[in-house]
Design a protein around this motif. Structure first.
Motif, PDB file in Angstrom:
ATOM      1  N   PHE A  18       0.929  -1.213   0.205  1.00 20.35           N
ATOM      2  CA  PHE A  18      -0.137  -0.021   0.084  1.00 20.35           C
ATOM      3  C   PHE A  18       0.656   1.423   0.026  1.00 20.35           C
ATOM      4  O   PHE A  18       1.755   1.306   0.752  1.00 20.35           O
ATOM      5  CB  PHE A  18      -1.040  -0.157   1.300  1.00 20.35           C
ATOM      6  CG  PHE A  18      -1.800  -1.039   1.215  1.00 20.35           C
ATOM      7  CD1 PHE A  18      -3.092  -0.991   0.371  1.00 20.35           C
ATOM      8  CD2 PHE A  18      -1.934  -2.257   2.065  1.00 20.35           C
ATOM      9  CE1 PHE A  18      -3.800  -1.889   0.264  1.00 20.35           C
ATOM     10  CE2 PHE A  18      -2.775  -3.305   1.984  1.00 20.35           C
ATOM     11  CZ  PHE A  18      -3.939  -2.898   1.213  1.00 20.35           C
ATOM     12  N   PHE A  19       0.484   2.214  -1.016  1.00 19.18           N
ATOM     13  CA  PHE A  19       1.348   3.280  -0.849  1.00 19.18           C
ATOM     14  C   PHE A  19       0.531   4.504  -0.386  1.00 19.18           C
ATOM     15  O   PHE A  19      -0.684   4.538  -0.268  1.00 19.18           O
ATOM     16  CB  PHE A  19       1.348   3.723  -2.386  1.00 19.18           C
ATOM     17  CG  PHE A  19       2.553   3.068  -3.018  1.00 19.18           C
ATOM     18  CD1 PHE A  19       4.015   3.079  -3.026  1.00 19.18           C
ATOM     19  CD2 PHE A  19       1.923   1.801  -3.779  1.00 19.18           C
ATOM     20  CE1 PHE A  19       4.756   2.248  -3.609  1.00 19.18           C
ATOM     21  CE2 PHE A  19       2.678   1.108  -4.713  1.00 19.18           C
ATOM     22  CZ  PHE A  19       4.031   1.024  -4.497  1.00 19.18           C
ATOM     23  N   ARG A  20       1.335   5.242   0.584  1.00 20.63           N
ATOM     24  CA  ARG A  20       0.789   6.541   1.256  1.00 20.63           C
ATOM     25  C   ARG A  20       0.693   7.866   0.450  1.00 20.63           C
ATOM     26  O   ARG A  20       1.574   7.808  -0.540  1.00 20.63           O
ATOM     27  CB  ARG A  20       1.559   6.591   2.500  1.00 20.63           C
ATOM     28  CG  ARG A  20       1.655   5.373   3.441  1.00 20.63           C
ATOM     29  CD  ARG A  20       2.591   5.704   4.743  1.00 20.63           C
ATOM     30  NE  ARG A  20       3.925   6.139   3.995  1.00 20.63           N
ATOM     31  CZ  ARG A  20       5.068   6.379   4.767  1.00 20.63           C
ATOM     32  NH1 ARG A  20       5.073   6.452   6.075  1.00 20.63           N
ATOM     33  NH2 ARG A  20       6.273   6.677   4.024  1.00 20.63           N
ATOM     34  N   THR A  21      -0.069   8.742   0.967  1.00 20.14           N
ATOM     35  CA  THR A  21       0.152   9.884   0.121  1.00 20.14           C
ATOM     36  C   THR A  21       1.542  10.356   0.139  1.00 20.14           C
ATOM     37  O   THR A  21       2.023  10.789  -1.163  1.00 20.14           O
ATOM     38  CB  THR A  21      -0.896  10.996   0.914  1.00 20.14           C
ATOM     39  OG1 THR A  21      -2.164  10.535   0.821  1.00 20.14           O
ATOM     40  CG2 THR A  21      -0.778  12.290   0.249  1.00 20.14           C
ATOM     41  N   PRO A  54      -4.492  14.197 -11.750  1.00 19.64           N
ATOM     42  CA  PRO A  54      -5.685  14.296 -10.785  1.00 19.64           C
ATOM     43  C   PRO A  54      -5.319  14.248  -9.269  1.00 19.64           C
ATOM     44  O   PRO A  54      -4.507  13.619  -9.019  1.00 19.64           O
ATOM     45  CB  PRO A  54      -6.491  13.121 -11.120  1.00 19.64           C
ATOM     46  CG  PRO A  54      -5.842  12.544 -12.333  1.00 19.64           C
ATOM     47  CD  PRO A  54      -4.401  12.914 -12.374  1.00 19.64           C
ATOM     48  N   VAL A  55      -6.143  14.958  -8.626  1.00 21.29           N
ATOM     49  CA  VAL A  55      -5.766  14.878  -7.115  1.00 21.29           C
ATOM     50  C   VAL A  55      -5.819  13.358  -6.633  1.00 21.29           C
ATOM     51  O   VAL A  55      -5.150  13.167  -5.729  1.00 21.29           O
ATOM     52  CB  VAL A  55      -6.747  15.822  -6.246  1.00 21.29           C
ATOM     53  CG1 VAL A  55      -7.934  15.637  -6.196  1.00 21.29           C
ATOM     54  CG2 VAL A  55      -6.036  15.998  -4.874  1.00 21.29           C
ATOM     55  N   SER A  56      -6.844  12.371  -7.094  1.00 22.26           N
ATOM     56  CA  SER A  56      -7.010  11.258  -6.824  1.00 22.26           C
ATOM     57  C   SER A  56      -5.757  10.465  -6.699  1.00 22.26           C
ATOM     58  O   SER A  56      -5.517   9.438  -6.158  1.00 22.26           O
ATOM     59  CB  SER A  56      -8.027  10.725  -7.360  1.00 22.26           C
ATOM     60  OG  SER A  56      -8.020  10.485  -8.826  1.00 22.26           O
ATOM     61  N   SER A  57      -4.878  10.827  -7.697  1.00 20.79           N
ATOM     62  CA  SER A  57      -3.684  10.098  -7.894  1.00 20.79           C
ATOM     63  C   SER A  57      -2.799  10.254  -6.747  1.00 20.79           C
ATOM     64  O   SER A  57      -1.892   9.579  -6.592  1.00 20.79           O
ATOM     65  CB  SER A  57      -2.952  10.522  -9.131  1.00 20.79           C
ATOM     66  OG  SER A  57      -3.751  10.478 -10.313  1.00 20.79           O
ATOM     67  N   LEU A  58      -2.843  11.354  -5.797  1.00 23.32           N
ATOM     68  CA  LEU A  58      -2.109  11.645  -4.792  1.00 23.32           C
ATOM     69  C   LEU A  58      -2.476  11.050  -3.385  1.00 23.32           C
ATOM     70  O   LEU A  58      -2.024  10.720  -2.461  1.00 23.32           O
ATOM     71  CB  LEU A  58      -1.631  13.059  -4.550  1.00 23.32           C
ATOM     72  CG  LEU A  58      -0.961  13.943  -5.455  1.00 23.32           C
ATOM     73  CD1 LEU A  58      -0.862  15.092  -5.292  1.00 23.32           C
ATOM     74  CD2 LEU A  58       0.612  13.156  -5.736  1.00 23.32           C
ATOM     75  N   PRO A  89      -0.650  16.617   4.269  1.00 22.90           N
ATOM     76  CA  PRO A  89      -1.389  17.678   3.420  1.00 22.90           C
ATOM     77  C   PRO A  89      -2.900  17.840   3.738  1.00 22.90           C
ATOM     78  O   PRO A  89      -3.488  16.743   3.593  1.00 22.90           O
ATOM     79  CB  PRO A  89      -0.937  17.693   2.055  1.00 22.90           C
ATOM     80  CG  PRO A  89      -0.520  16.331   1.983  1.00 22.90           C
ATOM     81  CD  PRO A  89      -0.141  15.780   3.345  1.00 22.90           C
ATOM     82  N   LYS A  90      -3.483  18.878   3.737  1.00 15.74           N
ATOM     83  CA  LYS A  90      -4.963  19.168   3.717  1.00 15.74           C
ATOM     84  C   LYS A  90      -5.299  18.832   2.135  1.00 15.74           C
ATOM     85  O   LYS A  90      -4.347  19.035   1.396  1.00 15.74           O
ATOM     86  CB  LYS A  90      -5.473  20.516   3.994  1.00 15.74           C
ATOM     87  CG  LYS A  90      -5.030  20.726   5.725  1.00 15.74           C
ATOM     88  CD  LYS A  90      -5.443  22.092   5.799  1.00 15.74           C
ATOM     89  CE  LYS A  90      -5.380  22.190   7.686  1.00 15.74           C
ATOM     90  NZ  LYS A  90      -5.684  23.593   8.257  1.00 15.74           N
ATOM     91  N   ILE A  91      -6.553  18.818   1.940  1.00 13.82           N
ATOM     92  CA  ILE A  91      -7.111  18.395   0.615  1.00 13.82           C
ATOM     93  C   ILE A  91      -6.685  19.772  -0.169  1.00 13.82           C
ATOM     94  O   ILE A  91      -6.233  19.695  -1.395  1.00 13.82           O
ATOM     95  CB  ILE A  91      -8.608  18.262   0.502  1.00 13.82           C
ATOM     96  CG1 ILE A  91      -8.969  17.867  -0.997  1.00 13.82           C
ATOM     97  CG2 ILE A  91      -9.527  19.457   0.992  1.00 13.82           C
ATOM     98  CD1 ILE A  91      -8.269  16.430  -1.469  1.00 13.82           C
ATOM     99  N   ILE A 128      -0.439  20.685  -5.008  1.00 13.98           N
ATOM    100  CA  ILE A 128       0.450  19.883  -5.547  1.00 13.98           C
ATOM    101  C   ILE A 128       0.061  18.854  -7.035  1.00 13.98           C
ATOM    102  O   ILE A 128       0.758  18.870  -7.875  1.00 13.98           O
ATOM    103  CB  ILE A 128       0.965  18.602  -4.601  1.00 13.98           C
ATOM    104  CG1 ILE A 128       1.556  19.572  -3.072  1.00 13.98           C
ATOM    105  CG2 ILE A 128       1.694  17.595  -4.815  1.00 13.98           C
ATOM    106  CD1 ILE A 128       1.608  18.715  -2.003  1.00 13.98           C
ATOM    107  N   ALA A 129      -0.955  18.584  -6.884  1.00  9.14           N
ATOM    108  CA  ALA A 129      -1.607  17.762  -8.030  1.00  9.14           C
ATOM    109  C   ALA A 129      -1.669  18.813  -9.268  1.00  9.14           C
ATOM    110  O   ALA A 129      -1.186  18.399 -10.540  1.00  9.14           O
ATOM    111  CB  ALA A 129      -3.022  17.383  -7.978  1.00  9.14           C
ATOM    112  N   LYS A 130      -2.073  20.136  -9.064  1.00  8.45           N
ATOM    113  CA  LYS A 130      -2.073  20.865 -10.242  1.00  8.45           C
ATOM    114  C   LYS A 130      -0.722  21.000 -10.865  1.00  8.45           C
ATOM    115  O   LYS A 130      -0.374  21.384 -11.776  1.00  8.45           O
ATOM    116  CB  LYS A 130      -2.616  22.285  -9.967  1.00  8.45           C
ATOM    117  CG  LYS A 130      -3.026  23.201 -10.915  1.00  8.45           C
ATOM    118  CD  LYS A 130      -3.512  24.592 -10.343  1.00  8.45           C
ATOM    119  CE  LYS A 130      -3.743  25.458 -11.616  1.00  8.45           C
ATOM    120  NZ  LYS A 130      -4.319  26.783 -11.161  1.00  8.45           N
ATOM    121  N   ALA A 131       0.281  21.463  -9.718  1.00  4.06           N
ATOM    122  CA  ALA A 131       1.685  21.523 -10.153  1.00  4.06           C
ATOM    123  C   ALA A 131       2.318  20.179 -10.893  1.00  4.06           C
ATOM    124  O   ALA A 131       3.079  20.474 -11.888  1.00  4.06           O
ATOM    125  CB  ALA A 131       2.519  21.804  -9.150  1.00  4.06           C
TER     126      ALA A 131
END
Length: 139
Positions: free
Chosen positions: A5-8, A62-66, A47-49, A55-58
């Motif tokens: 399992f990978f963490r954020t 998609p944010v779900s990937s993180l 990190p908060k949402i 970070i996802a935008k940079a």
């Protein structure tokens, strides 16, 4: 079979490296300090949402990937039960409206009164009869 399992924190680091950014470059693109990115990647801070969105935008993903794998699994479970609860509420509301209709319409009151005395065996018998008539298997 052993599942990893990978963490954020792992995912932020992996996507940053794939993009070819240093922690400093990612921080600049997000409008943060390098030390914040380091804390997120090491798991010392979560990190908060809103931060994940930056970070996802940079990283142009998609944010779900993180989101961590366990967090994503939790989201799926919550969505499943929310869907089930919505369906239960729909049917409860429908049955309540139907019951009120039958009760308040005198010529249907007999049906309402009879429905209050239905037993599980009656439902099973009716289901079996419908299955035979339709040739389908109604549960």
């Amino acid at each position: 079979m052993d599942k990893t399992f990978f963490r954020t924190s792992d995912k932020i680091r992996q996507f940053r490296i794939l993009k070819g950014y240093t922690q400093k470059q990612l921080a600049e693109k997000c409008g943060m300090y390098e030390s914040q990115i380091r804390k997120y990647e090491t798991g010392k801070a979560n990190p908060k949402i809103e931060t994940l969105q930056k970070i996802a935008k940079a990283l142009e993903i998609p944010v779900s990937s993180l989101k961590g794998d366990l967090e994503l699994a939790g989201d799926k479970i919550i969505n499943y039960f929310q869907h089930e609860a919505d369906q239960i509420n729909f049917f409860n509301n429908y049955l309540q409206e139907l019951g009120e209709f039958l009760y308040h319409n005198p010529h249907h009151k007999e049906l309402f009164d009879a429905s209050m005395d239905i037993k599980e065996a009656d439902v099973d018998l009716a289901t079996e009869m419908l299955n035979r008539i339709s040739g389908k298997n109604i549960e």
